[in-house]
Design a protein around this motif. Structure first.
Motif, PDB file in Angstrom:
ATOM      1  N   ASN A  97     -83.188 -27.170  78.626  1.00 37.23           N
ATOM      2  CA  ASN A  97     -83.099 -27.628  77.287  1.00 37.23           C
ATOM      3  C   ASN A  97     -81.366 -27.293  77.204  1.00 37.23           C
ATOM      4  O   ASN A  97     -81.365 -26.169  76.766  1.00 37.23           O
ATOM      5  CB  ASN A  97     -83.833 -27.185  76.094  1.00 37.23           C
ATOM      6  CG  ASN A  97     -85.189 -27.983  76.301  1.00 37.23           C
ATOM      7  OD1 ASN A  97     -85.447 -29.206  76.034  1.00 37.23           O
ATOM      8  ND2 ASN A  97     -86.339 -27.103  76.580  1.00 37.23           N
ATOM      9  N   SER A  98     -80.571 -28.132  77.311  1.00 32.08           N
ATOM     10  CA  SER A  98     -79.140 -27.767  76.642  1.00 32.08           C
ATOM     11  C   SER A  98     -78.525 -28.767  75.628  1.00 32.08           C
ATOM     12  O   SER A  98     -79.204 -29.758  75.484  1.00 32.08           O
ATOM     13  CB  SER A  98     -78.415 -27.890  78.012  1.00 32.08           C
ATOM     14  OG  SER A  98     -79.061 -27.194  78.981  1.00 32.08           O
ATOM     15  N   ILE A  99     -77.475 -28.302  75.408  1.00 36.72           N
ATOM     16  CA  ILE A  99     -76.602 -29.089  74.175  1.00 36.72           C
ATOM     17  C   ILE A  99     -75.242 -29.304  74.826  1.00 36.72           C
ATOM     18  O   ILE A  99     -74.706 -28.259  74.927  1.00 36.72           O
ATOM     19  CB  ILE A  99     -76.751 -28.260  72.920  1.00 36.72           C
ATOM     20  CG1 ILE A  99     -77.993 -27.796  72.410  1.00 36.72           C
ATOM     21  CG2 ILE A  99     -75.790 -29.060  71.956  1.00 36.72           C
ATOM     22  CD1 ILE A  99     -78.144 -27.028  71.176  1.00 36.72           C
ATOM     23  N   SER A 100     -75.075 -30.337  74.781  1.00 34.77           N
ATOM     24  CA  SER A 100     -73.597 -30.721  75.160  1.00 34.77           C
ATOM     25  C   SER A 100     -72.491 -30.351  74.300  1.00 34.77           C
ATOM     26  O   SER A 100     -72.899 -30.294  73.095  1.00 34.77           O
ATOM     27  CB  SER A 100     -73.576 -32.174  75.698  1.00 34.77           C
ATOM     28  OG  SER A 100     -73.418 -33.009  74.737  1.00 34.77           O
ATOM     29  N   GLN A 101     -71.252 -30.488  74.544  1.00 35.05           N
ATOM     30  CA  GLN A 101     -70.240 -30.010  73.786  1.00 35.05           C
ATOM     31  C   GLN A 101     -70.136 -31.035  72.540  1.00 35.05           C
ATOM     32  O   GLN A 101     -70.105 -30.590  71.434  1.00 35.05           O
ATOM     33  CB  GLN A 101     -68.912 -30.082  74.457  1.00 35.05           C
ATOM     34  CG  GLN A 101     -67.761 -29.494  73.690  1.00 35.05           C
ATOM     35  CD  GLN A 101     -66.341 -29.463  74.288  1.00 35.05           C
ATOM     36  OE1 GLN A 101     -66.276 -30.065  75.402  1.00 35.05           O
ATOM     37  NE2 GLN A 101     -65.614 -28.681  73.824  1.00 35.05           N
ATOM     38  N   ASP A 102     -70.621 -32.399  72.680  1.00 36.01           N
ATOM     39  CA  ASP A 102     -70.486 -33.347  71.803  1.00 36.01           C
ATOM     40  C   ASP A 102     -71.754 -33.397  70.747  1.00 36.01           C
ATOM     41  O   ASP A 102     -72.008 -33.980  69.867  1.00 36.01           O
ATOM     42  CB  ASP A 102     -70.302 -34.746  72.232  1.00 36.01           C
ATOM     43  CG  ASP A 102     -71.227 -35.248  73.032  1.00 36.01           C
ATOM     44  OD1 ASP A 102     -72.415 -34.576  73.335  1.00 36.01           O
ATOM     45  OD2 ASP A 102     -71.051 -36.488  73.533  1.00 36.01           O
ATOM     46  N   GLY A 103     -72.614 -32.220  71.157  1.00 35.90           N
ATOM     47  CA  GLY A 103     -74.058 -32.154  70.436  1.00 35.90           C
ATOM     48  C   GLY A 103     -74.970 -32.937  70.813  1.00 35.90           C
ATOM     49  O   GLY A 103     -76.159 -32.970  70.393  1.00 35.90           O
ATOM     50  N   HIS A 104     -74.877 -33.719  72.007  1.00 32.70           N
ATOM     51  CA  HIS A 104     -75.843 -34.370  72.587  1.00 32.70           C
ATOM     52  C   HIS A 104     -77.031 -33.635  73.262  1.00 32.70           C
ATOM     53  O   HIS A 104     -76.719 -32.912  74.180  1.00 32.70           O
ATOM     54  CB  HIS A 104     -75.426 -35.432  73.572  1.00 32.70           C
ATOM     55  CG  HIS A 104     -76.314 -36.399  73.949  1.00 32.70           C
ATOM     56  ND1 HIS A 104     -76.790 -37.519  73.441  1.00 32.70           N
ATOM     57  CD2 HIS A 104     -76.792 -36.373  75.492  1.00 32.70           C
ATOM     58  CE1 HIS A 104     -77.493 -38.166  74.191  1.00 32.70           C
ATOM     59  NE2 HIS A 104     -77.650 -37.430  75.436  1.00 32.70           N
ATOM     60  N   PRO A 105     -78.257 -33.579  72.890  1.00 32.05           N
ATOM     61  CA  PRO A 105     -79.239 -32.735  73.284  1.00 32.05           C
ATOM     62  C   PRO A 105     -79.636 -33.107  74.956  1.00 32.05           C
ATOM     63  O   PRO A 105     -79.660 -34.381  75.124  1.00 32.05           O
ATOM     64  CB  PRO A 105     -80.736 -32.869  72.550  1.00 32.05           C
ATOM     65  CG  PRO A 105     -80.152 -34.218  71.815  1.00 32.05           C
ATOM     66  CD  PRO A 105     -78.815 -34.329  71.767  1.00 32.05           C
ATOM     67  N   LEU A 106     -79.590 -32.601  75.609  1.00 30.08           N
ATOM     68  CA  LEU A 106     -80.132 -32.598  77.178  1.00 30.08           C
ATOM     69  C   LEU A 106     -81.285 -32.017  77.407  1.00 30.08           C
ATOM     70  O   LEU A 106     -81.410 -30.891  77.207  1.00 30.08           O
ATOM     71  CB  LEU A 106     -79.020 -32.306  78.153  1.00 30.08           C
ATOM     72  CG  LEU A 106     -77.624 -32.810  77.787  1.00 30.08           C
ATOM     73  CD1 LEU A 106     -76.717 -31.945  78.476  1.00 30.08           C
ATOM     74  CD2 LEU A 106     -77.456 -34.443  78.206  1.00 30.08           C
ATOM     75  N   SER A 107     -82.150 -32.629  78.331  1.00 36.74           N
ATOM     76  CA  SER A 107     -83.238 -31.828  78.952  1.00 36.74           C
ATOM     77  C   SER A 107     -83.791 -32.631  80.108  1.00 36.74           C
ATOM     78  O   SER A 107     -83.617 -33.624  80.269  1.00 36.74           O
ATOM     79  CB  SER A 107     -84.496 -31.846  77.764  1.00 36.74           C
ATOM     80  OG  SER A 107     -84.894 -33.226  77.552  1.00 36.74           O
ATOM     81  N   GLY A 108     -84.630 -31.667  80.790  1.00 34.82           N
ATOM     82  CA  GLY A 108     -85.181 -32.089  82.062  1.00 34.82           C
ATOM     83  C   GLY A 108     -85.776 -31.019  82.772  1.00 34.82           C
ATOM     84  O   GLY A 108     -86.125 -29.891  82.046  1.00 34.82           O
TER      85      GLY A 108
END
Length: 182
Positions: A97-108
């Motif tokens: 679970n990560s947060i991109s610099q623009d605040g977009h949540p990422l997961s996988g």
């Protein structure tokens, strides 16, 4: 006329490609599906852009037991987790679970297998391991396919829609101006 041109220009800037450029998981070490024959004490996730502090992952064994990650470091687009001890032979799943610099949540998630050789090996087993290393190198060169690509396809679709809207607005503006001149 100036208002129409400024409106069209503002619309174009609103739907520029940079607005849709989301960060995605680029590669991992170990790679998805990789079979490791040596000790491993760290896991690294490389992203296409910067990620924020607070990004993390969990590591689970094939039985579903969580393996503790002793520390995380985030450096630009790299998330690295350090383990206290080398992993035992098993198949592991990394859920990130990560947060991109623009605040977009990422997961996988992705998985890999640790299959360290026993102390006693025959020549036949050693030959099989060399073949596995070649296969692993070929797999490492292939891009990771997952849900991140769906974000890219959505971004491309949105960009195409924005372009069509822009062309329609310009056509309408041109038609209205042409009618006024007559």
């Amino acid at each position: 006329m100036k208002k129409i041109i400024l409106s069209a220009f503002a619309l174009f800037l609103l739907f520029s490609p940079q607005a849709f450029a989301h960060t995605y998981l680029d590669s991992t070490t170990p790679a998805d599906g990789e079979v490791l024959t040596t000790d491993i004490q760290s896991i690294e996730l490389n992203y296409s852009g910067k990620i924020e502090e607070g990004s993390f992952f969990t590591l689970e064994s094939s039985a579903g037991n969580e393996i503790p990650v002793s520390s995380f470091t985030v450096d630009s687009g790299v998330l690295k987790g350090q383990l206290d001890a080398p992993l035992k032979n098993d198949t592991y799943t990394v859920k990130w679970n990560s947060i991109s610099q623009d605040g977009h949540p990422l997961s996988g998630n992705f998985s890999f297998t640790v299959n360290k050789a026993e102390a006693e090996q025959t020549d036949e087993v050693k030959t099989e391991e060399k073949t596995d290393v070649v296969d692993i190198e070929q797999q490492a060169k292939q891009p990771i396919v997952g849900e991140e690509e769906t974000d890219d396809s959505k971004s491309s679709s949105s960009l195409i829609v924005a372009g069509v809207i822009l062309v329609v607005l310009i056509a309408i503006s041109t038609f209205v101006l042409w009618k006024r001149k007559k």
